[in-house]
Design a protein around this motif. Structure first.
Motif, PDB file in Angstrom:
ATOM      1  N   GLN A  41      12.692  -7.091  -0.254  1.00  0.00           N
ATOM      2  CA  GLN A  41      13.527  -6.362  -0.943  1.00  0.00           C
ATOM      3  C   GLN A  41      12.499  -5.207  -1.804  1.00  0.00           C
ATOM      4  N   THR A  42      12.714  -4.293  -0.392  1.00  0.00           N
ATOM      5  CA  THR A  42      11.626  -2.872  -1.218  1.00  0.00           C
ATOM      6  C   THR A  42      12.266  -2.509  -2.287  1.00  0.00           C
ATOM      7  N   GLU A  43      13.675  -1.820  -2.618  1.00  0.00           N
ATOM      8  CA  GLU A  43      14.171  -1.440  -3.614  1.00  0.00           C
ATOM      9  C   GLU A  43      13.990  -2.111  -4.975  1.00  0.00           C
ATOM     10  N   ARG A  44      13.847  -2.932  -4.616  1.00  0.00           N
ATOM     11  CA  ARG A  44      14.052  -3.329  -6.033  1.00  0.00           C
ATOM     12  C   ARG A  44      12.618  -4.106  -6.110  1.00  0.00           C
ATOM     13  N   ALA A  45      11.486  -3.896  -5.693  1.00  0.00           N
ATOM     14  CA  ALA A  45       9.697  -4.118  -5.389  1.00  0.00           C
ATOM     15  C   ALA A  45       9.854  -2.254  -6.123  1.00  0.00           C
ATOM     16  N   ALA A  46      10.290  -1.262  -5.647  1.00  0.00           N
ATOM     17  CA  ALA A  46      10.046  -0.137  -6.210  1.00  0.00           C
ATOM     18  C   ALA A  46      10.809   0.307  -7.460  1.00  0.00           C
ATOM     19  N   GLN A  47      12.001  -0.346  -7.736  1.00  0.00           N
ATOM     20  CA  GLN A  47      12.582  -0.065  -9.214  1.00  0.00           C
ATOM     21  C   GLN A  47      11.910  -0.625  -9.836  1.00  0.00           C
ATOM     22  N   PRO A  51       5.573  -9.830  -9.730  1.00  0.00           N
ATOM     23  CA  PRO A  51       6.731 -10.004  -9.035  1.00  0.00           C
ATOM     24  C   PRO A  51       6.331  -9.531  -7.112  1.00  0.00           C
ATOM     25  N   LEU A  52       5.927  -8.227  -7.402  1.00  0.00           N
ATOM     26  CA  LEU A  52       5.893  -7.169  -6.631  1.00  0.00           C
ATOM     27  C   LEU A  52       5.616  -7.771  -5.378  1.00  0.00           C
ATOM     28  N   PRO A  53       4.210  -8.888  -4.767  1.00  0.00           N
ATOM     29  CA  PRO A  53       3.765  -9.474  -3.928  1.00  0.00           C
ATOM     30  C   PRO A  53       5.477  -9.823  -3.016  1.00  0.00           C
ATOM     31  N   GLN A  54       5.526 -10.880  -4.103  1.00  0.00           N
ATOM     32  CA  GLN A  54       6.699 -12.267  -3.647  1.00  0.00           C
ATOM     33  C   GLN A  54       8.048 -10.784  -3.372  1.00  0.00           C
ATOM     34  N   LEU A  55       8.339  -9.967  -4.136  1.00  0.00           N
ATOM     35  CA  LEU A  55       9.506  -8.836  -3.569  1.00  0.00           C
ATOM     36  C   LEU A  55       9.870  -8.020  -2.245  1.00  0.00           C
ATOM     37  N   LEU A  56       8.104  -8.168  -2.014  1.00  0.00           N
ATOM     38  CA  LEU A  56       7.883  -7.426  -0.770  1.00  0.00           C
ATOM     39  C   LEU A  56       7.928  -8.141   0.679  1.00  0.00           C
ATOM     40  N   ARG A  57       7.575  -9.685   0.190  1.00  0.00           N
ATOM     41  CA  ARG A  57       7.624 -10.209   1.578  1.00  0.00           C
ATOM     42  C   ARG A  57       8.390 -10.623   1.728  1.00  0.00           C
ATOM     43  N   ARG A  58       9.759 -10.799   0.288  1.00  0.00           N
ATOM     44  CA  ARG A  58      11.200 -10.584   0.782  1.00  0.00           C
ATOM     45  C   ARG A  58      12.374 -10.015   1.302  1.00  0.00           C
ATOM     46  N   VAL A  93       0.864  -1.035  -0.045  1.00  0.00           N
ATOM     47  CA  VAL A  93       0.532   0.055  -0.291  1.00  0.00           C
ATOM     48  C   VAL A  93       0.827   1.554   0.159  1.00  0.00           C
ATOM     49  N   ASP A  94       1.734   1.183   1.076  1.00  0.00           N
ATOM     50  CA  ASP A  94       2.641   2.721   1.082  1.00  0.00           C
ATOM     51  C   ASP A  94       3.106   2.697  -0.746  1.00  0.00           C
ATOM     52  N   LEU A  95       4.030   1.079  -0.737  1.00  0.00           N
ATOM     53  CA  LEU A  95       4.347   1.265  -2.035  1.00  0.00           C
ATOM     54  C   LEU A  95       3.659   2.391  -2.947  1.00  0.00           C
ATOM     55  N   PHE A  96       2.560   2.176  -3.297  1.00  0.00           N
ATOM     56  CA  PHE A  96       1.608   2.691  -4.018  1.00  0.00           C
ATOM     57  C   PHE A  96       1.307   3.900  -4.074  1.00  0.00           C
ATOM     58  N   ALA A  97       0.848   3.829  -2.802  1.00  0.00           N
ATOM     59  CA  ALA A  97       0.503   5.223  -2.126  1.00  0.00           C
ATOM     60  C   ALA A  97       1.728   6.385  -2.131  1.00  0.00           C
ATOM     61  N   ARG A  98       2.962   6.338  -2.580  1.00  0.00           N
ATOM     62  CA  ARG A  98       4.009   7.595  -3.030  1.00  0.00           C
ATOM     63  C   ARG A  98       3.925   7.333  -4.301  1.00  0.00           C
ATOM     64  N   GLN A  99       3.445   6.023  -5.393  1.00  0.00           N
ATOM     65  CA  GLN A  99       2.960   6.695  -6.802  1.00  0.00           C
ATOM     66  C   GLN A  99       2.004   6.725  -7.274  1.00  0.00           C
ATOM     67  N   ARG A 100       0.719   6.823  -6.393  1.00  0.00           N
ATOM     68  CA  ARG A 100      -0.153   7.695  -6.681  1.00  0.00           C
ATOM     69  C   ARG A 100      -0.638   8.206  -8.404  1.00  0.00           C
ATOM     70  N   GLN A 101      -0.139   9.659  -7.617  1.00  0.00           N
ATOM     71  CA  GLN A 101      -0.651  10.165  -8.816  1.00  0.00           C
ATOM     72  C   GLN A 101      -0.202  10.059 -10.097  1.00  0.00           C
ATOM     73  N   ARG A 102       1.570   9.422  -9.927  1.00  0.00           N
ATOM     74  CA  ARG A 102       1.887   8.716 -11.513  1.00  0.00           C
ATOM     75  C   ARG A 102       1.229   8.277 -12.343  1.00  0.00           C
ATOM     76  N   ILE A 103       0.798   7.221 -11.141  1.00  0.00           N
ATOM     77  CA  ILE A 103       0.032   6.398 -11.503  1.00  0.00           C
ATOM     78  C   ILE A 103      -1.074   6.358 -12.858  1.00  0.00           C
ATOM     79  N   ARG A 104      -2.129   7.727 -12.311  1.00  0.00           N
ATOM     80  CA  ARG A 104      -3.399   8.120 -12.821  1.00  0.00           C
ATOM     81  C   ARG A 104      -2.580   8.614 -13.620  1.00  0.00           C
ATOM     82  N   ALA A 105      -1.768   9.437 -13.641  1.00  0.00           N
ATOM     83  CA  ALA A 105      -0.957  10.393 -14.919  1.00  0.00           C
ATOM     84  C   ALA A 105      -0.810   9.384 -16.588  1.00  0.00           C
TER      85      ALA A 105
END
Length: 487
Positions: free
Chosen positions: A197-203, A188-195, A157-169
């Motif tokens: 690996q937040t930086e890889r998920a954000a990338q 892969p996002l859910p798996q990366l976050l469970r592991r 949720v935090d990751l999507f919230a930070r990119q919310r405006q960009r996603i809408r655009a």
């Protein structure tokens, strides 16, 4: 039938909320309000020690005395949490006259709003309400959902919230956004976050949004340990993976009870190996994993026991890595641990065994590779994952290496399952005991002093069968004792 409640999440930050009552129930309500950033006013003649401490710290305001409607001035919500029905009725009536929403604890009829059971994962909140009629049911469901919603959901949720405006655009139409989110959650996002690996998920999310076309979701393989058969021994991560899978490649020894917990519309392919009958070669299993992963599917390789204990999990990860396929591993309870526990056999014991050896002996060639002198040492436990090799050869090698003929053994057949059987005896009688009781696959051999404890510590299923006792039904003289158990 009354109309359903309107679900609502209220922003109470820096807003006054009145709680009438100063006991333990009021304390719990005030704690939740403080967590939400509210400004609680607690009206009561006396407070619990904790409430009093919060009042002295200035975290809450104490309105001392008996309830009067004047207490409602300037508040947004009201909670009646006293053990006096007359006071609770008075609070509800006064709130109604002022068009204030009020909750009367344990009184659904008097309440104009209800406090749900809540699961909180960062900014993500899941609220469950029974309309005040059966709060214990809501709490029970919350406990079940708690096991499924791990901390990675908050990070998502935090990751999507930070990119919310960009996603809408990037995806101005609602349908486009919905498809993007579905693809991202299937990727892969859910798996990366469970592991973690937040930086890889954000990338990954950043690259998906920068791409001129929606990023294709790559396939993924999760090696999952299914345990010995009892579905209650599955880990929470195993259940999550099984319920997210598009394809499940499962061993022959994975129980039907375990498979019933998997996602119902997932394709299921049996890839078990057997000494006799249908078998799937390891190369074919590799090819199936690669085929489905390259098709963008989430693949679960479901193995009896644990993937890394005689389960060829290492070989499969090497193959996946060589072909650029993402993977994760969910450990399972291996046969040695489960069969020992369900037979009442501690694998280590201060008086009997200070070490444990896990051994596989699927054929004569594997028997030739074992260090028999080391295996024959006393005060250790052998957990032998047997194959189709005869027990005569195993006994002969152990005796030749110096293990005492009177060393206790236990054969655990169908360990942890409803049809579990345990046969006990001594090493000298091992092959004859297996033949006498017609031990069948899957079974695990435990050899060592601790095996004798099965006769006194058993707790699951029937009492152990003695190897020197005749079975209840006549044994087939030409039957050969074949033992096997997936790790």
């Amino acid at each position: 039938m009354s109309a359903p409640l309107f679900p609502l999440f209220a922003d109470l930050r820096q807003r006054a909320v009145l709680v009438v009552g100063g006991g333990a129930v009021a304390e719990r309500k005030v704690e939740a309000l403080l967590h939400a950033g509210a400004l609680p006013r607690v009206g009561a003649p006396a407070l619990t020690a904790r409430l009093d401490d919060w009042a002295r710290q200035g975290r809450i305001a104490h309105v001392e005395g008996g309830f009067t409607p004047a207490w409602l001035e300037g508040v947004w919500l009201v909670v009646a949490a006293t053990d006096d029905a007359r006071v609770n009725h008075a609070v509800a009536a006064a709130a109604e006259s002022r068009r204030l929403l009020a909750n009367v604890v344990d009184d659904a009829e008097l309440s104009s709003f209800h406090v749900p059971a809540v699961i909180e994962r960062g900014a993500l909140q899941v609220a469950i309400s029974s309309g005040g009629g059966a709060p214990m049911v809501a709490r029970h469901l919350r406990r079940q959902l708690e096991t499924w919603l791990d901390d990675s959901w908050g990070a998502l949720v935090d990751l999507f919230a930070r990119q919310r405006q960009r996603i809408r655009a990037r995806f101005p139409q609602l349908g486009q956004r919905r498809r993007f989110f579905e693809d991202a959650l299937a990727g892969p996002l859910p798996q990366l976050l469970r592991r973690r690996q937040t930086e890889r998920a954000a990338q990954w999310l950043d690259e998906a949004l920068a791409s001129p076309v929606a990023a294709a979701c790559p396939g993924f393989v999760t090696l999952v340990g299914a345990g010995p058969g009892d579905p209650g021994l599955l880990t929470l991560n195993a259940l999550r993976a099984m319920n997210e899978a598009d394809v499940i490649l499962h061993d022959r020894l994975v129980s039907n009870d375990v498979l019933r917990l998997a996602r119902r519309d997932a394709a299921r392919i049996e890839v078990g190996k057997s000494a006799s009958g249908h078998s799937v070669r390891q190369e074919q299993i590799h090819a199936l994993m690669l085929e489905h992963a390259r098709a963008g599917l989430r693949v679960v390789r479901l193995k009896g026991g644990d993937p890394f204990v005689f389960g060829r999990g290492g070989e499969e990860l090497e193959f996946l890595r060589a072909h650029g396929v993402g993977y994760a591993v969910v450990p399972g309870i291996t046969a040695a641990l489960a069969c020992g526990a369900y037979a009442g056999i501690p694998l280590t014991h201060r008086d009997h065994a200070q070490s444990v050896r896990l051994v596989t002996a699927h054929c004569k060639d594997s028997l030739d590779t074992l260090d028999w002198a080391a295996l024959a040492q006393e005060r250790q436990t052998l957990a032998v994952y047997m194959g189709v090799a005869g027990l005569d050869g195993f006994r002969a090698r152990m005796l030749a290496a110096g293990r005492a003929p009177g060393t206790p053994f236990a054969l655990v057949e169908n360990g942890s399952r409803a049809v579990q059987r345990v046969v006990t005896g001594t090493l000298d009688d091992l092959p004859a005991a297996a033949l006498r009781h017609r031990v069948q696959s899957p079974a695990l051999l435990i050899l060592g002093e601790v095996a004798a404890l099965a006769d006194t510590l058993h707790w699951f299923g029937d009492a152990p069968l003695r190897g020197d006792a005749a079975p209840s039904s006549p044994a087939l003289k030409d039957a050969a004792p074949t033992l096997a158990h997936a790790a």
